[in-house]
Design a protein around this motif. Structure first.
Motif, PDB file in Angstrom:
ATOM      1  N   TYR A 126       0.876  -1.115  -0.048  1.00 31.20           N
ATOM      2  CA  TYR A 126      -0.161  -0.002   0.008  1.00 31.20           C
ATOM      3  C   TYR A 126       0.892   1.473   0.177  1.00 31.20           C
ATOM      4  O   TYR A 126       1.734   1.365   0.879  1.00 31.20           O
ATOM      5  N   VAL A 127       0.741   2.044  -1.054  1.00 28.10           N
ATOM      6  CA  VAL A 127       1.261   3.492  -0.827  1.00 28.10           C
ATOM      7  C   VAL A 127       0.244   4.421  -0.372  1.00 28.10           C
ATOM      8  O   VAL A 127      -0.921   4.575  -1.067  1.00 28.10           O
ATOM      9  N   LEU A 128       0.553   5.306   0.704  1.00 30.77           N
ATOM     10  CA  LEU A 128      -0.278   6.231   1.332  1.00 30.77           C
ATOM     11  C   LEU A 128      -0.388   7.468   0.479  1.00 30.77           C
ATOM     12  O   LEU A 128       0.759   8.136  -0.094  1.00 30.77           O
ATOM     13  N   HIS A 129      -1.656   8.235   0.402  1.00 32.67           N
ATOM     14  CA  HIS A 129      -1.483   9.649  -0.073  1.00 32.67           C
ATOM     15  C   HIS A 129      -0.407  10.374   0.873  1.00 32.67           C
ATOM     16  O   HIS A 129      -0.268  10.209   2.083  1.00 32.67           O
ATOM     17  N   ALA A 130      -0.091  11.437   0.178  1.00 31.78           N
ATOM     18  CA  ALA A 130       0.873  12.456   0.887  1.00 31.78           C
ATOM     19  C   ALA A 130       0.241  13.106   2.037  1.00 31.78           C
ATOM     20  O   ALA A 130       1.007  13.432   3.007  1.00 31.78           O
ATOM     21  N   ALA A 131      -0.998  13.251   2.100  1.00 30.94           N
ATOM     22  CA  ALA A 131      -1.489  13.927   3.360  1.00 30.94           C
ATOM     23  C   ALA A 131      -1.412  13.122   4.502  1.00 30.94           C
ATOM     24  O   ALA A 131      -1.847  13.599   5.691  1.00 30.94           O
ATOM     25  N   TYR A 132      -1.284  11.688   4.385  1.00 34.40           N
ATOM     26  CA  TYR A 132      -1.138  10.553   5.434  1.00 34.40           C
ATOM     27  C   TYR A 132       0.260  10.309   5.924  1.00 34.40           C
ATOM     28  O   TYR A 132       0.972  10.091   4.552  1.00 34.40           O
ATOM     29  N   THR A 133       0.376  10.000   7.010  1.00 30.74           N
ATOM     30  CA  THR A 133       1.552   9.280   7.398  1.00 30.74           C
ATOM     31  C   THR A 133       1.436   7.760   7.774  1.00 30.74           C
ATOM     32  O   THR A 133       0.289   7.501   8.007  1.00 30.74           O
ATOM     33  N   VAL A 134       2.426   7.288   7.843  1.00 33.63           N
ATOM     34  CA  VAL A 134       2.773   5.719   8.338  1.00 33.63           C
ATOM     35  C   VAL A 134       1.940   5.759   9.775  1.00 33.63           C
ATOM     36  O   VAL A 134       1.106   4.840   9.936  1.00 33.63           O
ATOM     37  N   ASP A 135       2.348   6.525  10.430  1.00 32.56           N
ATOM     38  CA  ASP A 135       1.666   6.684  11.961  1.00 32.56           C
ATOM     39  C   ASP A 135       0.300   7.012  11.849  1.00 32.56           C
ATOM     40  O   ASP A 135      -0.426   6.164  12.656  1.00 32.56           O
ATOM     41  N   ASP A 136      -0.368   7.659  10.974  1.00 37.82           N
ATOM     42  CA  ASP A 136      -1.829   7.710  10.890  1.00 37.82           C
ATOM     43  C   ASP A 136      -2.390   6.434  10.410  1.00 37.82           C
ATOM     44  O   ASP A 136      -3.424   6.079  11.112  1.00 37.82           O
ATOM     45  N   TYR A 137      -1.715   5.788   9.495  1.00 38.94           N
ATOM     46  CA  TYR A 137      -2.506   4.631   9.069  1.00 38.94           C
ATOM     47  C   TYR A 137      -2.293   3.298  10.380  1.00 38.94           C
ATOM     48  O   TYR A 137      -3.195   2.639  10.573  1.00 38.94           O
ATOM     49  N   GLN A 164       8.598   6.314  -0.921  1.00 38.59           N
ATOM     50  CA  GLN A 164       8.035   6.771   0.835  1.00 38.59           C
ATOM     51  C   GLN A 164       6.557   6.551   0.923  1.00 38.59           C
ATOM     52  O   GLN A 164       5.711   6.413  -0.028  1.00 38.59           O
ATOM     53  N   ASN A 165       6.186   6.406   2.403  1.00 42.99           N
ATOM     54  CA  ASN A 165       4.715   6.387   2.647  1.00 42.99           C
ATOM     55  C   ASN A 165       4.221   4.880   2.116  1.00 42.99           C
ATOM     56  O   ASN A 165       2.954   4.682   1.648  1.00 42.99           O
ATOM     57  N   GLU A 166       5.198   4.011   2.013  1.00 42.26           N
ATOM     58  CA  GLU A 166       4.959   2.657   1.384  1.00 42.26           C
ATOM     59  C   GLU A 166       4.933   1.499   2.586  1.00 42.26           C
ATOM     60  O   GLU A 166       5.624   1.704   3.592  1.00 42.26           O
ATOM     61  N   LEU A 167       3.799   0.584   2.508  1.00 36.74           N
ATOM     62  CA  LEU A 167       3.854  -0.203   3.643  1.00 36.74           C
ATOM     63  C   LEU A 167       3.625  -1.800   2.945  1.00 36.74           C
ATOM     64  O   LEU A 167       2.777  -1.824   1.781  1.00 36.74           O
ATOM     65  N   ASN A 168       4.369  -2.743   3.265  1.00 34.58           N
ATOM     66  CA  ASN A 168       4.276  -4.080   2.782  1.00 34.58           C
ATOM     67  C   ASN A 168       3.923  -5.039   3.964  1.00 34.58           C
ATOM     68  O   ASN A 168       4.556  -4.834   4.909  1.00 34.58           O
ATOM     69  N   HIS A 169       2.939  -5.956   3.469  1.00 33.04           N
ATOM     70  CA  HIS A 169       2.539  -6.865   4.560  1.00 33.04           C
ATOM     71  C   HIS A 169       2.641  -8.302   3.829  1.00 33.04           C
ATOM     72  O   HIS A 169       2.380  -8.346   2.638  1.00 33.04           O
ATOM     73  N   LEU A 170       2.978  -9.142   4.448  1.00 35.07           N
ATOM     74  CA  LEU A 170       3.043 -10.555   4.139  1.00 35.07           C
ATOM     75  C   LEU A 170       2.193 -11.531   4.857  1.00 35.07           C
ATOM     76  O   LEU A 170       2.109 -11.644   5.996  1.00 35.07           O
ATOM     77  N   TRP A 171       1.450 -12.515   4.110  1.00 35.89           N
ATOM     78  CA  TRP A 171       0.545 -13.434   4.547  1.00 35.89           C
ATOM     79  C   TRP A 171       0.898 -14.847   3.851  1.00 35.89           C
ATOM     80  O   TRP A 171       0.955 -14.808   2.905  1.00 35.89           O
ATOM     81  N   ALA A 172       0.648 -15.734   4.774  1.00 36.34           N
ATOM     82  CA  ALA A 172       0.898 -16.930   4.252  1.00 36.34           C
ATOM     83  C   ALA A 172      -0.320 -17.846   4.262  1.00 36.34           C
ATOM     84  O   ALA A 172      -1.096 -17.573   5.020  1.00 36.34           O
ATOM     85  N   TYR A 173      -0.456 -18.908   3.091  1.00 35.89           N
ATOM     86  CA  TYR A 173      -1.576 -19.397   3.138  1.00 35.89           C
ATOM     87  C   TYR A 173      -1.247 -20.758   2.479  1.00 35.89           C
ATOM     88  O   TYR A 173      -0.125 -20.903   1.845  1.00 35.89           O
ATOM     89  N   THR A 182       9.027   1.340   4.378  1.00 34.91           N
ATOM     90  CA  THR A 182      10.340   1.568   3.695  1.00 34.91           C
ATOM     91  C   THR A 182      11.126   2.689   4.139  1.00 34.91           C
ATOM     92  O   THR A 182      10.706   3.714   4.914  1.00 34.91           O
ATOM     93  N   GLU A 183      12.348   2.532   4.131  1.00 34.82           N
ATOM     94  CA  GLU A 183      13.044   3.633   4.688  1.00 34.82           C
ATOM     95  C   GLU A 183      13.786   4.286   3.294  1.00 34.82           C
ATOM     96  O   GLU A 183      14.076   5.407   3.577  1.00 34.82           O
ATOM     97  N   PHE A 184      14.194   3.557   2.578  1.00 35.27           N
ATOM     98  CA  PHE A 184      14.733   4.056   1.316  1.00 35.27           C
ATOM     99  C   PHE A 184      13.715   3.798  -0.098  1.00 35.27           C
ATOM    100  O   PHE A 184      12.971   2.714   0.104  1.00 35.27           O
ATOM    101  N   GLY A 185      13.921   4.389  -0.946  1.00 38.80           N
ATOM    102  CA  GLY A 185      12.944   4.331  -2.231  1.00 38.80           C
ATOM    103  C   GLY A 185      11.692   5.030  -1.936  1.00 38.80           C
ATOM    104  O   GLY A 185      11.392   6.040  -1.659  1.00 38.80           O
TER     105      GLY A 185
END
Length: 149
Positions: free
Chosen positions: A8-19, A49-58, A44-47
């Motif tokens: 997920y990439v967040l809109h610039a108006a929101y931060t990871v902390d908001d999410y 910004q405002n990107e979240l990645n989550h992993l799920w196993a099935y 993400t730290e580099f590359g």
């Protein structure tokens, strides 16, 4: 086994902390209980910004489909999702299969972690349950101290 990566990439108006303020207390617990194969959430730290990645196993695609359908029916997830979706600018997902030399090739994974993760995975037909009064998870047959029951 397969792993789904959701980005997920967040809109610039929101931060990871908001999410995370909207997600961690409500969304994550219901997802872990229903989806069951939580591998982790990463920012993400580099590359990008405002990107979240989550992993799920099935176990397989049918397991994923059934679990995601159950999640979509959960009123608590629906309320959380209504708060999160306006924050998200872009959503991507991909399905990945482990290689023959991957240390993660099957469920359950071995490791110390809290309930309802891929480290304590259970089949979709065995829903999450609370611990009994002795501090045991009856659905996985393992006590909190790691001793098998």
């Amino acid at each position: 086994m397969l792993v789904e990566q959701r980005t997920y990439v967040l809109h610039a108006a929101y931060t990871v902390d908001d999410y995370f303020a909207a997600y961690v207390e409500t969304g994550l617990p219901i997802q872990k209980a229903v989806l069951g194969g939580f591998l982790g959430y990463f920012v993400t730290e580099f590359g990008a910004q405002n990107e979240l990645n989550h992993l799920w196993a099935y176990q397989d695609l049918e397991d994923r489909r059934a679990r995601r359908a159950r999640l979509a029916e959960e009123p608590e997830w629906q309320r959380c999702s209504q708060r999160l979706r306006p924050m998200i600018r872009d959503m991507r997902n991909k399905i990945m299969y482990p290689t023959s030399f991957s240390p993660i090739r099957e469920l359950p994974l071995v490791g110390e972690d809290s309930a309802d993760t891929a480290f304590t995975w259970r089949p979709a037909d065995r829903p999450s349950s609370t611990m009994d009064h002795g501090g045991h998870r009856p659905d996985v047959g393992i006590a909190l101290d790691g001793d098998e029951r």
